[in-house]
Design a protein around this motif. Structure first.
Motif, PDB file in Angstrom:
ATOM      1  N   TYR A   1       9.764   0.953   1.824  1.00  0.00           N
ATOM      2  CA  TYR A   1       9.334  -0.408   2.559  1.00  0.00           C
ATOM      3  C   TYR A   1       7.879  -0.174   3.059  1.00  0.00           C
ATOM      4  O   TYR A   1       7.592   0.771   3.414  1.00  0.00           O
ATOM      5  CB  TYR A   1      10.225  -0.783   3.563  1.00  0.00           C
ATOM      6  CG  TYR A   1       9.682  -1.815   4.842  1.00  0.00           C
ATOM      7  CD1 TYR A   1      10.205  -3.157   4.221  1.00  0.00           C
ATOM      8  CD2 TYR A   1       8.848  -1.495   5.617  1.00  0.00           C
ATOM      9  CE1 TYR A   1       9.655  -4.131   5.044  1.00  0.00           C
ATOM     10  CE2 TYR A   1       8.468  -2.585   6.279  1.00  0.00           C
ATOM     11  CZ  TYR A   1       8.746  -4.002   6.423  1.00  0.00           C
ATOM     12  OH  TYR A   1       8.573  -5.027   7.019  1.00  0.00           O
ATOM     13  N   ARG A   2       6.855  -1.235   2.630  1.00  0.00           N
ATOM     14  CA  ARG A   2       5.701  -0.893   3.230  1.00  0.00           C
ATOM     15  C   ARG A   2       5.180  -2.307   3.473  1.00  0.00           C
ATOM     16  O   ARG A   2       5.400  -3.432   3.133  1.00  0.00           O
ATOM     17  CB  ARG A   2       4.881  -0.570   2.046  1.00  0.00           C
ATOM     18  CG  ARG A   2       3.305  -0.316   2.549  1.00  0.00           C
ATOM     19  CD  ARG A   2       2.397   0.004   1.205  1.00  0.00           C
ATOM     20  NE  ARG A   2       2.589   1.175   0.601  1.00  0.00           N
ATOM     21  CZ  ARG A   2       1.965   1.387  -0.621  1.00  0.00           C
ATOM     22  NH1 ARG A   2       1.217   0.356  -1.089  1.00  0.00           N
ATOM     23  NH2 ARG A   2       2.111   2.402  -1.180  1.00  0.00           N
ATOM     24  N   THR A   3       4.416  -2.336   4.820  1.00  0.00           N
ATOM     25  CA  THR A   3       3.686  -3.442   5.226  1.00  0.00           C
ATOM     26  C   THR A   3       2.221  -3.018   6.006  1.00  0.00           C
ATOM     27  O   THR A   3       2.458  -1.762   6.269  1.00  0.00           O
ATOM     28  CB  THR A   3       4.652  -4.189   6.258  1.00  0.00           C
ATOM     29  OG1 THR A   3       3.930  -5.372   6.729  1.00  0.00           O
ATOM     30  CG2 THR A   3       4.913  -3.371   7.626  1.00  0.00           C
TER      31      THR A   3
ATOM     32  N   MET B   1       6.117   2.115  -4.906  1.00  0.00           N
ATOM     33  CA  MET B   1       6.153   0.589  -5.056  1.00  0.00           C
ATOM     34  C   MET B   1       5.663  -0.208  -3.780  1.00  0.00           C
ATOM     35  O   MET B   1       4.968   0.442  -3.145  1.00  0.00           O
ATOM     36  CB  MET B   1       7.664   0.117  -5.258  1.00  0.00           C
ATOM     37  CG  MET B   1       8.280   0.647  -6.376  1.00  0.00           C
ATOM     38  SD  MET B   1      10.052   0.572  -6.592  1.00  0.00           S
ATOM     39  CE  MET B   1      10.156  -1.252  -6.249  1.00  0.00           C
ATOM     40  N   GLY B   2       5.927  -1.379  -3.903  1.00  0.00           N
ATOM     41  CA  GLY B   2       5.227  -2.416  -2.811  1.00  0.00           C
ATOM     42  C   GLY B   2       3.686  -2.784  -2.760  1.00  0.00           C
ATOM     43  O   GLY B   2       3.274  -2.858  -3.834  1.00  0.00           O
ATOM     44  N   LEU B   3       3.189  -3.248  -1.790  1.00  0.00           N
ATOM     45  CA  LEU B   3       1.953  -3.722  -1.618  1.00  0.00           C
ATOM     46  C   LEU B   3       0.931  -2.533  -1.858  1.00  0.00           C
ATOM     47  O   LEU B   3       1.224  -1.459  -1.438  1.00  0.00           O
ATOM     48  CB  LEU B   3       1.831  -4.492  -0.157  1.00  0.00           C
ATOM     49  CG  LEU B   3       2.470  -5.710   0.057  1.00  0.00           C
ATOM     50  CD1 LEU B   3       2.506  -6.008   1.703  1.00  0.00           C
ATOM     51  CD2 LEU B   3       2.553  -6.917  -0.712  1.00  0.00           C
ATOM     52  N   PRO B   4      -0.379  -3.083  -2.339  1.00  0.00           N
ATOM     53  CA  PRO B   4      -1.318  -1.990  -2.140  1.00  0.00           C
ATOM     54  C   PRO B   4      -1.514  -1.313  -0.855  1.00  0.00           C
ATOM     55  O   PRO B   4      -1.445  -1.953   0.255  1.00  0.00           O
ATOM     56  CB  PRO B   4      -2.600  -2.785  -2.438  1.00  0.00           C
ATOM     57  CG  PRO B   4      -2.191  -4.199  -3.065  1.00  0.00           C
ATOM     58  CD  PRO B   4      -0.818  -4.208  -2.432  1.00  0.00           C
ATOM     59  N   PRO B   5      -1.958  -0.026  -0.666  1.00  0.00           N
ATOM     60  CA  PRO B   5      -2.197   0.356   0.697  1.00  0.00           C
ATOM     61  C   PRO B   5      -3.143  -0.415   1.577  1.00  0.00           C
ATOM     62  O   PRO B   5      -3.989  -0.954   1.181  1.00  0.00           O
ATOM     63  CB  PRO B   5      -2.676   1.947   0.382  1.00  0.00           C
ATOM     64  CG  PRO B   5      -2.366   2.016  -1.005  1.00  0.00           C
ATOM     65  CD  PRO B   5      -2.339   0.779  -1.656  1.00  0.00           C
ATOM     66  N   ALA B   6      -2.906  -0.228   2.835  1.00  0.00           N
ATOM     67  CA  ALA B   6      -3.997  -0.990   3.523  1.00  0.00           C
ATOM     68  C   ALA B   6      -5.414  -0.608   3.547  1.00  0.00           C
ATOM     69  O   ALA B   6      -5.609   0.633   3.514  1.00  0.00           O
ATOM     70  CB  ALA B   6      -3.493  -0.861   5.290  1.00  0.00           C
TER      71      ALA B   6
END
Length: 561
Positions: free
Chosen positions: A67-69, A538-543
């Motif tokens: 999980y990434r946000t 997986m997930g969104l690109p890193p901040a």
């Protein structure tokens, strides 16, 4: 992945915090309700933790249940969690201990009951958070947060010298952690250019791969003076940054000679504190070496490997010899941790598949066997309020069930075949003998096995067998139903992990293979290919990297090894 899969780890991590809020709202005088709510919280967390463990696919991607946000985008900080084989195994150990710790404390803790259970629940959350963090700064936040509830457990509910032990624990671990923070910030600036910087674990690691590969190549030829850019910086400062990470993790393990806080903390801590400390918190040090220090700095690892392996072997033998010198049972068990964790470190530093697998399995074994030893002695201490062996003797005649339980856990601790301890120690020794460390390391580690059997069996003989020498022991009561229910899961795991280790090893082995490959990237003249060691997530690109195209050195790759 389903919505539930992506949020499952969040549920496991923060459920104890939710129940902490419920406990906080209860009146302090309602001790029974406080214990019940805490136990239910830990039990529900165990259910979801087991679910997460079973949802982890041994042959699947490296990091799962991710999980990434975005969090602090301008600083490149994201809230990113996920688990590999080692992390999910240690997560299972952590949630397994949770309800048992609450049960063990039911009669021992009678003052400030509400605050005690709040500390347990908060500590459970931050330990789980540290294990699943995939952002380096997020890991550091959870890592530091562990100090506060553990400090309270020792300093408030400990024995007569509890404040001294709590302060010593806090200062040791804080000093190492602050140096690690400096190294984390340095990596943040070294690993990428302004505007692209990130604390994301995969981003930092992938950006260092090419530089580490160049360093290993030049070390093979003996000509590293021409290195420029990131490789030049890492060649010059990498050993210092590795030392900062290594010191923080070595204190937590603890390795000799920075181990001196541990015996005091164990002796003074309540039963719950000793179980958590031995069961989970010490593994944060070995986990840190496995996840951060060695993969980030493989070349520095190979340079300092003989030194660290020497410290590990010294810890094995020194811890065993100190056990033979003890007359305080709890201090003997504490020093045994120094010896057993030395095997975990030696297995990691062997940099072989067998050694690393044995190390990971031994982390789980130590949590089960030593956690159970502290639990069982805690029950005996509640009855007699003395820690000295000389105050016991021959008590097997009056507490046969307790004695049988203690003997089974003792067999696990001394690695008798058929118990969990045998599998881990055998693999560590096998991996050490197969490694390039040298025969002496394996021989000395084997000596530690012999000494381990000597001090544990000597202690068992002094406490349980022979004539019943003290009249006070004639009226000792055997394990109650609650106490036996608390011990029984440990006894079952000792046998299950000893006789059927493969289901546990299946989840550990893929992580082992990746760890060994990444560590060997730093060997002089290494032929490990950069494509074999990069981390995929997986997930969104890193901040901070949303607008930057992914490349081998600036972001997560699309391949799913």
């Amino acid at each position: 992945m389903s919505f539930f899969d992506t949020h499952l780890l969040n549920l496991v991590v923060y459920l104890p915090l939710l129940f902490a809020a419920l406990v906080w709202m209860l009146p302090g005088a309602e001790r029974g309700q406080i214990r019940t709510v805490t136990f239910i919280g830990m039990l529900v967390d165990l259910v979801f933790g087991v679910w997460a463990y079973l949802r982890f696919e041994p042959g699947g991607p490296e990091f799962q249940l991710e999980y990434r946000t975005r969090w602090l985008e301008q600083l490149g900080v994201s809230y990113h969690i996920g688990a590999d084989g080692l992390a999910i195994s240690l997560l299972l150990l952590t949630v397994f201990l949770g309800p048992l710790v609450v049960m063990a404390s039911q009669t021992y803790i009678t003052e400030r009951v509400k605050e005690f259970h709040l500390s347990l629940l908060v500590l459970q959350t931050v330990m789980l958070g540290a294990l699943v963090s995939l952002d380096v700064l997020l890991f550091y936040i959870f890592w530091e947060a562990m100090l506060i509830p553990m400090y309270l457990l020792v300093g408030v509910w400990g024995a007569e010298d509890r404040q001294m032990a709590a302060v010593k624990f806090f200062l040791y671990t804080l000093a190492g952690s602050l140096l690690m923070l400096v190294a984390i910030v340095a990596l943040y600036f070294i690993s990428s250019t302004p505007g692209n910087r990130s604390f994301d674990y995969a981003t930092i690691y992938n950006s260092l791969v090419a530089a580490n590969s160049q360093i290993s190549t030049c070390m093979g030829t003996g000509d590293c003076e021409r290195l420029t850019g990131m490789a030049g910086i890492l060649y010059r400062w990498g050993p210092w940054l590795f030392a900062a990470f290594a010191l923080a993790f070595a204190i937590k393990v603890p390795m000799w000679p920075v181990h001196t806080w541990l015996p005091d903390a164990h002796v003074q801590a309540p039963v719950a504190g000793s179980m958590i400390l031995a069961g989970v918190m010490l593994k944060m040090g070995t986990f840190g070496f496995w996840r951060y220090a060695i993969p980030f700095f493989p070349s520095a690892t190979h340079q300092l490997r003989p030194f660290l392996a020497t410290l590990a072997v010294i810890g094995i033998v020194y811890g065993a010899l100190m056990c033979l010198a003890q007359r305080d049972i709890k201090k003997l068990i504490a020093y045994s941790s120094v010896s057993h964790l030395g095997y975990c470190m030696l297995g990691i530093l062997a940099l072989t598949a067998e050694g690393a697998t044995g190390s990971a399995y031994q982390m789980l074994n130590h949590g089960v066997s030593t956690g159970a030893l502290f639990l069982l002695f805690g029950f005996l201490y509640e009855r007699r309020h003395t820690r000295l062996m000389s105050d016991y003797g021959g008590i097997a005649k009056v507490v046969p069930v307790y004695t049988a339980s203690f003997l089974i856990i003792t067999f696990s601790s001394v690695a008798v075949p058929g118990t969990n301890g045998f599998v881990g120690e055998f693999l560590v020794l096998l991996g050490t003998f197969k490694s390039s460390l040298g025969l002496a390391f394996g021989v000395l580690a084997t000596l530690g096995v012999i000494l381990g059997a000597a001090y544990m069996l000597w202690m068992v003989q002094k406490v349980f067998f022979g004539p019943l020498t003290h009249r006070e022991n004639q009226g000792l009561s055997d394990l109650s139903l609650r106490e036996f229910a608390t011990v029984l899961p440990f006894l079952i795991l000792v046998l299950v992990m000893g006789l059927m280790p493969q289901p546990f090893l299946d989840r550990i082995n893929p992580s082992t293979e990746r760890f060994v490959t990444r560590a060997n990237l730093g060997a002089p003249g290494s032929r490990v290919q950069a494509s074999d060691v990069r981390i995929s997530v997986m997930g969104l690109p890193p901040a901070g990297l949303a607008a930057v195209p992914h490349s081998p050195t600036t972001g997560p790759l699309a391949d799913r090894r």
